[in-house]
Design a protein around this motif. Structure first.
Motif, PDB file in Angstrom:
ATOM      1  N   PRO A   1      23.555  34.224  -2.287  1.00 31.74           N
ATOM      2  CA  PRO A   1      24.487  34.563  -1.213  1.00 31.74           C
ATOM      3  C   PRO A   1      23.977  35.764  -0.415  1.00 31.74           C
ATOM      4  O   PRO A   1      23.468  36.717  -0.992  1.00 31.74           O
ATOM      5  CB  PRO A   1      25.778  34.912  -1.962  1.00 31.74           C
ATOM      6  CG  PRO A   1      25.363  35.207  -3.349  1.00 31.74           C
ATOM      7  CD  PRO A   1      24.111  34.432  -3.619  1.00 31.74           C
ATOM      8  N   GLY A   2      24.104  35.686   0.882  1.00 31.89           N
ATOM      9  CA  GLY A   2      23.715  36.832   1.712  1.00 31.89           C
ATOM     10  C   GLY A   2      22.256  36.838   2.066  1.00 31.89           C
ATOM     11  O   GLY A   2      21.869  36.773   3.220  1.00 31.89           O
TER      12      GLY A   2
ATOM     13  N   ILE B   1      23.264  29.661   7.642  1.00 31.18           N
ATOM     14  CA  ILE B   1      24.674  29.490   8.010  1.00 31.18           C
ATOM     15  C   ILE B   1      25.141  30.652   8.876  1.00 31.18           C
ATOM     16  O   ILE B   1      25.799  30.465   9.900  1.00 31.18           O
ATOM     17  CB  ILE B   1      25.540  29.373   6.736  1.00 31.18           C
ATOM     18  CG1 ILE B   1      25.225  28.051   6.034  1.00 31.18           C
ATOM     19  CG2 ILE B   1      27.021  29.460   7.079  1.00 31.18           C
ATOM     20  CD1 ILE B   1      25.892  27.894   4.701  1.00 31.18           C
ATOM     21  N   GLN B   2      24.756  31.859   8.471  1.00 35.70           N
ATOM     22  CA  GLN B   2      25.136  33.032   9.267  1.00 35.70           C
ATOM     23  C   GLN B   2      24.631  32.915  10.698  1.00 35.70           C
ATOM     24  O   GLN B   2      25.332  33.219  11.655  1.00 35.70           O
ATOM     25  CB  GLN B   2      24.534  34.291   8.645  1.00 35.70           C
ATOM     26  CG  GLN B   2      25.463  35.011   7.703  1.00 35.70           C
ATOM     27  CD  GLN B   2      24.728  36.073   6.916  1.00 35.70           C
ATOM     28  OE1 GLN B   2      23.649  36.511   7.308  1.00 35.70           O
ATOM     29  NE2 GLN B   2      25.296  36.477   5.806  1.00 35.70           N
TER      30      GLN B   2
ATOM     31  N   SER C   1      25.493  31.943  16.401  1.00 35.58           N
ATOM     32  CA  SER C   1      25.153  31.297  17.671  1.00 35.58           C
ATOM     33  C   SER C   1      26.351  30.508  18.196  1.00 35.58           C
ATOM     34  O   SER C   1      26.560  30.408  19.401  1.00 35.58           O
ATOM     35  CB  SER C   1      23.893  30.443  17.519  1.00 35.58           C
ATOM     36  OG  SER C   1      24.219  29.118  17.253  1.00 35.58           O
ATOM     37  N   HIS C   2      27.176  29.976  17.266  1.00 33.46           N
ATOM     38  CA  HIS C   2      28.388  29.292  17.702  1.00 33.46           C
ATOM     39  C   HIS C   2      29.348  30.290  18.346  1.00 33.46           C
ATOM     40  O   HIS C   2      29.930  30.018  19.401  1.00 33.46           O
ATOM     41  CB  HIS C   2      29.057  28.612  16.507  1.00 33.46           C
ATOM     42  CG  HIS C   2      30.249  27.786  16.862  1.00 33.46           C
ATOM     43  ND1 HIS C   2      30.160  26.669  17.654  1.00 33.46           N
ATOM     44  CD2 HIS C   2      31.569  27.924  16.565  1.00 33.46           C
ATOM     45  CE1 HIS C   2      31.373  26.154  17.817  1.00 33.46           C
ATOM     46  NE2 HIS C   2      32.239  26.910  17.165  1.00 33.46           N
ATOM     47  N   LYS C   3      29.460  31.443  17.724  1.00 34.77           N
ATOM     48  CA  LYS C   3      30.358  32.471  18.262  1.00 34.77           C
ATOM     49  C   LYS C   3      29.895  32.879  19.655  1.00 34.77           C
ATOM     50  O   LYS C   3      30.699  33.004  20.583  1.00 34.77           O
ATOM     51  CB  LYS C   3      30.341  33.671  17.312  1.00 34.77           C
ATOM     52  CG  LYS C   3      31.164  34.843  17.786  1.00 34.77           C
ATOM     53  CD  LYS C   3      31.244  35.935  16.720  1.00 34.77           C
ATOM     54  CE  LYS C   3      31.856  37.202  17.302  1.00 34.77           C
ATOM     55  NZ  LYS C   3      30.958  38.334  17.329  1.00 34.77           N
ATOM     56  N   VAL C   4      28.584  33.042  19.786  1.00 33.80           N
ATOM     57  CA  VAL C   4      28.040  33.440  21.081  1.00 33.80           C
ATOM     58  C   VAL C   4      28.345  32.376  22.126  1.00 33.80           C
ATOM     59  O   VAL C   4      28.783  32.676  23.237  1.00 33.80           O
ATOM     60  CB  VAL C   4      26.519  33.678  20.971  1.00 33.80           C
ATOM     61  CG1 VAL C   4      25.894  33.800  22.348  1.00 33.80           C
ATOM     62  CG2 VAL C   4      26.240  34.934  20.153  1.00 33.80           C
ATOM     63  N   ALA C   5      28.178  31.094  21.744  1.00 32.09           N
ATOM     64  CA  ALA C   5      28.441  30.015  22.702  1.00 32.09           C
ATOM     65  C   ALA C   5      29.911  30.007  23.119  1.00 32.09           C
ATOM     66  O   ALA C   5      30.233  29.876  24.307  1.00 32.09           O
ATOM     67  CB  ALA C   5      28.046  28.678  22.087  1.00 32.09           C
ATOM     68  N   CYS C   6      30.806  30.172  22.123  1.00 30.27           N
ATOM     69  CA  CYS C   6      32.242  30.192  22.444  1.00 30.27           C
ATOM     70  C   CYS C   6      32.554  31.327  23.413  1.00 30.27           C
ATOM     71  O   CYS C   6      33.280  31.145  24.401  1.00 30.27           O
ATOM     72  CB  CYS C   6      33.071  30.402  21.177  1.00 30.27           C
ATOM     73  SG  CYS C   6      33.072  28.998  20.087  1.00 30.27           S
TER      74      CYS C   6
END
Ligand SMILES: Nc1ncnc2c1ncn2[C@@H]1O[C@H](COP(=O)(O)OP(=O)(O)OP(=O)(O)O)[C@@H](O)[C@H]1O
Ligand SMILES: [Mg+2]
Lengths: 272, 453
Positions: free
Chosen positions: B279-280, B288-289, B294-299
């Motif tokens: 983990p980590g 996954i991180q 990158s998903h957060k950035v796209a949103c």
């Protein structure tokens, strides 16, 4: 050393200065980097070691602590040889001297300051943890005590090292550039702590780079460049002549810079 | 399956011996290996292991055959000799440490191979079992061997636990250790001694060629799972023990197979799992991180796009079709779908049917978009004002920083800049104190509200 043994007062002679270094000469590969250094520091003093890059400041601190071999010279702590008195001296190494990816927590590092008080094989106990936590608190680092040390910023690393020295509960503090690369806020915290130590009767020696902050924060200074140029109260030795001798030709630019930054600080203060 | 049951039922006393020996070895080499890798002495360990071979051969010659005490003595003497030689070379010459390590390794090992060949060709010494010392043969250990080698491992383990505190300090900060009067030189020598001893203890089960990996791999695997030295030692010891069990099992079921390689392979397998799964720090966790970021950035970018469209035409009730958003942000349509469904779920946008279908910012969404635009512009302002970076260079940096700026940093930025009204490009910096325009409320009547697109 025998004479020293004889003259020492078993109850801790208060007339002996906390820290004396005598005819210290250090050479790397035949090339001398420190030449016949001699000084004594009084109790309750805060001293800056000042000098240009490569002047031998770090070398002086290390050699005084016996961490590197010296060609000659010796250190006395309250009139007694250093080796019997090491627990009374807290050394703060330069931050770059260790691997900050080492798998230990902030607390572990500060607990190392308690090791001089522990016997061989003895593990730190609850009291030691309390002392370590208190030291972290004094440096404003208590919330970070469980963190792994790689997750700290440079200024925080510096504070952890200082907390370790505080946890050691020493009488004399030798610090190699504890203010290197810290921001103004951390600098204030550290200066504040250093002054508290001094006012509590400790003897504090700090390798320092920022000439400009010396008069406001230190009461003594050592000007060093291979030789000891001057050593004494800041008000007496911080003269243009001495600085000129220490920094050589570079002083002109330097004094300009100091003037420049003084003005900038003035402007900033008048703005806010 | 039968052999597995037979092996682990521990009926055969010899299996018990062998298992005990290899487990002890795995534990002590794993634990000590942590100090070796943290002090960057792993390669030294490899050189020492290889350098032991001539000692082993000499022990055979002197004892006229295999004798565990003689073996340990020979191995220990040559291990120490190689260590001292490396130290001497790097202290008294300009040869870099890696070169001196390589030199000592190959010279000593070469000498060992010469002696080995000598014993094998002359033939008047009982050479049975000598080959085992190259790649290890756990199963050929008999009671005496286990007592000697296992006892040695146990001793090393006990010493390591006893001086754990001291080893920790000396490994982390030797100059502080010296300053408080620790005998650092002697501690370092002790550590070197322990390393030579644990390598010596491993020559029968693992062999000289691969012994160093039993120091390095379990410790390297353990580092993935923890940030505490104590836990790291425990995990490394566990990995070492598991590898020891695997090695002895293989060596029991397939006697022709050397043990060392199997131990190393199983340790390496655990390392690989740690590398992937921890983990980590593990690769999968990191992947996954990264995906999440990158998903957060796209949103956040889509939110900003919606906001800037509102800024452009000054209308908060105009539906923004997904196609137009995609064109502006160059997102693949599959990612666009994911992004929009996240935004819908968070209540930042609502979806309306209309001609054409499209999205509207909700009040929450507008607030969040405003925050993003604000920190972006604050950051640009900060860069150009405090770091004297040219105005046409600040946008790129702010584009990535805006996703990382926390509310505390934002507060600091605002204090240090005094909440400026304009950014370096003379665009208004939107603050929350501004009256919030009514959200898509009244537009709801005009459009039929739909589900997810
Ligand atoms: N390990 C070493 N081997 C050889 N020379 C060294 C070594 N360490 C320092 N020196 C030399 O000794 C001199 C003094 O170094 P020292 O680190 O004490 O300077 P300093 O005053 O602390 O400088 P800085 O301000 O850069 O920290 C320099 O000329 C440096 O090159
Ligand atoms: Mg220095």
């Amino acid at each position: 050393m025998n004479e020293i043994e004889q003259t020492r007062n078993p109850t801790g002679n208060s007339s002996n200065p906390p820290l004396e270094v005598h005819d210290l000469t250090v050479a790397y590969d035949q090339k001398p980097v420190l030449w016949d250094i001699d000084f004594e520091l009084p109790e309750g003093s805060l001293t800056a070691i000042i000098g240009p890059n490569g002047a031998g400041k770090s070398t002086l601190v290390k050699a005084a602590m016996g961490l590197i071999p010296a060609s000659s010279g010796y250190t006395l702590i309250y009139g007694k040889p250093l080796d019997k008195q090491r627990h009374r001296v807290a050394y703060v190494p330069q931050r770059e001297s260790v691997d900050w990816n080492f798998p230990i927590s902030v607390m572990d590092v500060v607990l190392m300051g308690r090791y001089p008080h522990l016997r061989l094989f003895q593990r730190p106990g609850r009291d030691d943890r309390d002392v370590a936590l208190a030291a972290l608190k004094e440096m404003g680092m208590e919330p970070y005590h469980k963190r792994q040390i790689s997750q700290l910023s440079g200024g925080q690393q510096q504070r952890v090292f200082l907390a370790r020295a505080l946890a050691q509960d020493a009488s004399i503090y030798l610090m190699d550039e504890p203010l290197a690369g810290v921001d103004a806020a951390t600098e204030d915290v550290i200066f504040q702590k250093l002054k508290e130590l001094r006012d509590g009767g400790k003897t504090v020696v700090v390798v320092h780079h920022d000439l400009q902050s010396v008069p406001d924060n230190f009461d003594r200074a050592m000007l060093l460049n291979l030789r000891m140029i001057a050593c004494g109260p800041v008000s007496e030795i911080f003269t243009d002549e001495n600085l000129q001798k220490t920094y050589g030709g570079r002083l002109n630019i330097l004094s300009q810079m100091i003037e420049e930054s003084r003005q900038q600080r003035f402007v900033r203060e008048s703005e806010s | 399956m039968d052999t597995l049951i037979e092996f682990f039922s521990l009926q055969d006393p010899n299996i018990r011996y062998v298992l005990a020996g290899t487990i002890l070895l795995g534990i002590s080499s794993g634990a000590l290996g942590c100090f070796a890798i943290l002090r960057r002495r792993a390669l030294v360990g490899d050189a020492v292991a290889h350098s032991i071979l001539p000692g082993v051969c000499l022990a055979f010659i002197i004892a006229g055959g295999k004798d565990p005490f003689m073996l340990i003595l020979g191995a220990f003497v040559f291990g120490l000799l190689s260590m001292v030689t490396m130290d001497f070379i790097s202290r008294n010459s300009r040869i870099a440490p890696d070169a001196s390590i390589g030199m000592v390794l190959s010279v000593f090992f070469g000498l060992g191979v010469v002696l080995l060949t000598f014993i094998q060709t002359t033939g008047y010494i009982d050479q049975s079992g000598l080959d085992d010392f190259l790649f290890g043969q756990a199963a050929s250990m008999v009671g005496d061997d286990v007592m000697v080698f296992g006892g040695l491992s146990l001793l090393i383990l006990i010493v390591t636990i006893l001086v754990f505190k001291e080893l920790k300090l000396v490994s982390f900060d030797p100059s502080y250790a010296r300053s408080i009067g620790y005998p650092v030189k002697r501690m370092e020598f002790l550590l070197a001694l322990l390393m030579v001893l644990v390598i010596t203890a491993g020559i029968q089960a693992v062999g000289v060629v691969l012994m160093a990996s039993m120091l390095i791999i379990p410790a390297a695997a353990a580092r993935y799972w923890t940030d505490s030295l104590r836990v790291m030692l425990l995990i490394a010891a566990g990995v070492g023990a598991v590898s020891g069990v695997t090695g002895s099992f293989i060596s029991y079921t397939a006697p022709a197979m050397p043990t060392g390689p199997w131990m190393v392979v199983s340790a390496a397998f655990i390392f690989f799992l740690s590398f992937l799964l921890a983990p980590g720090r593990g690769e999968i966790a990191r992947h996954i991180q990264k995906r999440r970021l990158s998903h957060k950035v796209a949103c956040e970018n889509i939110l900003k796009t919606l906001y800037s469209m509102e800024e452009e035409d000054g209308r908060t009730d105009r539906l923004r079709p997904a196609k137009e958003l995609r064109k502006r942000r160059h997102l693949a349509s599959r990612r666009m779908k994911k992004v929009l469904s996240t935004l819908l779920r968070k209540g930042y946008v609502t979806y309306f049917r209309g001609t054409p279908d499209g999205y509207l910012l909700t009040a929450d969404g507008r607030k969040e978009a405003k925050r993003l635009v604000r920190v972006h512009r604050l950051w640009e302002q900060y860069l150009s004002q405090h770091l004297q970076i040219a105005e046409d260079h600040v946008h790129e940096d702010a584009e990535s920083m805006e996703h990382l700026i926390t509310s505390e940093i934002e507060a600091q930025l605002r204090t240090s800049l005094g909440s400026p009204a304009l950014d370096p490009h003379k665009s208004t910096i939107p603050y929350d104190s501004d009256e919030d325009e009514p959200a898509g409320g009244k537009s709801g009547d005009k459009h039929k509200q739909g589900g997810t697109p």
